[in-house]
Design a protein around this motif. Structure first.
Motif, PDB file in Angstrom:
ATOM      1  N   ASP A 359       0.841  -1.188   0.000  1.00  0.00           N
ATOM      2  CA  ASP A 359       0.000   0.000   0.000  1.00  0.00           C
ATOM      3  C   ASP A 359       0.882   1.246   0.000  1.00  0.00           C
ATOM      4  N   LEU A 360       0.231   2.420  -0.024  1.00  0.00           N
ATOM      5  CA  LEU A 360       0.977   3.672  -0.052  1.00  0.00           C
ATOM      6  C   LEU A 360       1.812   3.870   1.209  1.00  0.00           C
ATOM      7  N   GLY A 361       1.302   3.373   2.338  1.00  0.00           N
ATOM      8  CA  GLY A 361       2.072   3.486   3.570  1.00  0.00           C
ATOM      9  C   GLY A 361       3.405   2.770   3.468  1.00  0.00           C
ATOM     10  N   GLY A 362       3.391   1.572   2.888  1.00  0.00           N
ATOM     11  CA  GLY A 362       4.635   0.832   2.703  1.00  0.00           C
ATOM     12  C   GLY A 362       5.571   1.536   1.742  1.00  0.00           C
ATOM     13  N   LEU A 363       5.025   2.069   0.641  1.00  0.00           N
ATOM     14  CA  LEU A 363       5.854   2.814  -0.306  1.00  0.00           C
ATOM     15  C   LEU A 363       6.435   4.062   0.343  1.00  0.00           C
ATOM     16  N   ARG A 364       5.641   4.701   1.196  1.00  0.00           N
ATOM     17  CA  ARG A 364       6.101   5.911   1.896  1.00  0.00           C
ATOM     18  C   ARG A 364       7.277   5.568   2.822  1.00  0.00           C
ATOM     19  N   THR A 365       7.184   4.417   3.479  1.00  0.00           N
ATOM     20  CA  THR A 365       8.278   3.987   4.362  1.00  0.00           C
ATOM     21  C   THR A 365       9.550   3.732   3.572  1.00  0.00           C
ATOM     22  N   VAL A 366       9.416   3.028   2.422  1.00  0.00           N
ATOM     23  CA  VAL A 366      10.589   2.765   1.573  1.00  0.00           C
ATOM     24  C   VAL A 366      11.181   4.080   1.073  1.00  0.00           C
ATOM     25  N   GLY A 367      10.309   5.020   0.681  1.00  0.00           N
ATOM     26  CA  GLY A 367      10.792   6.316   0.228  1.00  0.00           C
ATOM     27  C   GLY A 367      11.542   7.057   1.314  1.00  0.00           C
ATOM     28  N   GLY A 368      11.042   6.952   2.552  1.00  0.00           N
ATOM     29  CA  GLY A 368      11.735   7.587   3.661  1.00  0.00           C
ATOM     30  C   GLY A 368      13.108   6.987   3.896  1.00  0.00           C
TER      31      GLY A 368
END
Length: 381
Positions: A359-368
């Protein structure tokens, strides 16, 4: 490598993620695109990998050749996502370059159908065509200021760099020129030798087969002549200052060897290499106990396991800790070996997550993690 500086730079217009299969390249591309969008960029991410994880992680039912907006993006930017549809891209070129009657004839040709659906190298060439289309549209309409491209897995990910040359070689080949002779010259050029060849081909392949092939090759030369020019323009675009290549690898010997191939090939072609992303690295274990110390303590506890039930469990945990420490050390050695061979390539290490990104939350974590903020926020910690 300062990933945030790369995606924040308004001069960066294209980021191409390449690497072998199974290293998290699609996730990395999506995470970069999301982070750039949430930091204010107008982004479109194009995936060529047939995996559907990108669509699932972005909450889109199904990606296709049309950019679709991603819902849930925070900040002032925007994010669209799309997946390369090889045949549809080919069809769009035909429809844009030919009259309706000519286009209908080409689209129904059996050789065109085979070429546009499964011919080797067509996917990579259509990837260049689609990238060029997106960039031209973005320049004309101001829709996007950053394009993120996810490439096919394995070494074929760089085949699109050779696409213009392969197409030129095909169009300039002897067999193609032979088939084009009736279409390009007057009847008197149909020499006895050519007639002999076509008669032999007709007997072997059949009259309809040869007619279909000649029709297709003629159309390829006349209607698709612009392919070569546009491919060269896209190739020049990939070498321009506004483009950045990111090589994605796992902390494994085979994956890093593939990464070395990509780095060397990009350097040979003078492509702008931004750096290496080492994805899914083993996280550092807690504490300062070395592997040897952990194994020594585990062995000591094993001898007393019969007297204490807890000792057996503790010994097992110590052995697990020792394995983790050795794995981290092995991965660090592989990264150091790569850095020694390619000291000019900046690197960012992304630790493995506990679960899959869906989900977007997981992608946001990877981006961080790519940007150096462990909490996944869009601004530095």
């Amino acid at each position: 490598m300062d990933v945030d500086a790369l995606i924040d730079d308004p001069g960066t217009g294209i980021i191409v993620c390449c690497g072998s299969g199974g290293v998290g390249k699609t996730t990395t591309s999506a995470a970069l695109a999301l982070r750039a969008a949430e930091r204010g960029r107008r982004v479109v991410v194009l995936t060529i990998d047939p995996a559907r994880r990108l669509a699932q992680s972005m909450g889109i039912e199904e990606l296709d050749n049309t950019p679709r907006p991603v819902v849930g993006v925070e900040g002032t930017g925007s994010l669209d996502a799309m997946m390369l549809d090889m045949k549809r891209t080919f069809d769009e070129v035909v429809l844009s370059q030919a009259s309706p009657e000519k286009a209908k004839q080409i689209l129904a040709n059996p050789f065109y159908i085979a070429l546009s659906s499964s011919f080797a190298g067509t996917q990579e060439y259509m990837a260049m065509e689609k990238l060029g289309q997106i960039h031209r549209d973005a320049q004309a309409q101001g829709t996007y200021d950053l394009i993120v491209v996810d490439t096919p897995p394995s070494r074929s990910a760089l085949d699109f760099l050779d696409a213009p040359e392969r197409l030129s070689s095909f169009l300039d080949g002897r067999f193609v020129r032979l088939l084009l002779t009736p279409a390009k010259g007057p009847a008197k050029l149909m020499t006895a030798g050519f007639s002999l060849i076509t008669n032999a081909l007709t007997r072997i392949l059949g009259a309809q087969f040869l007619k279909d092939l000649q029709t297709f090759v003629t159309a390829l030369d006349t209607v698709f002549g612009g392919f070569r020019q546009r491919a060269q323009q896209t190739y020049s675009l990939l070498k321009a200052d506004g483009t950045a290549f990111l090589v994605v690898a796992a902390p494994e010997a085979d994956a890093l060897r593939e990464a070395e191939y990509f780095v060397e090939r990009l350097s040979e072609d003078d492509m702008p290499l931004a750096g290496l992303v080492v994805n899914r690295a083993s996280p550092e274990p807690a504490g300062e106990l070395s592997a040897d110390e952990a194994m020594t303590a585990a062995e000591r506890l094993r001898r007393t396991a019969s007297a204490s039930p807890t000792a057996s469990l503790t010994a097992g945990l110590l052995r697990l800790h020792a394995d983790r420490v050795r794995m981290v050390q092995r991965e660090r050695t592989l990264r150091d070996r790569f850095a020694t061979a390619h000291p000019q390539v900046p690197t960012v290490v992304v630790p493995a997550l506990a679960g899959d990104v869906h989900d977007l939350g997981g992608l946001r974590t990877v981006g961080g993690l790519l940007g150096g903020t462990a909490d996944g926020s869009t601004s530095p910690a």
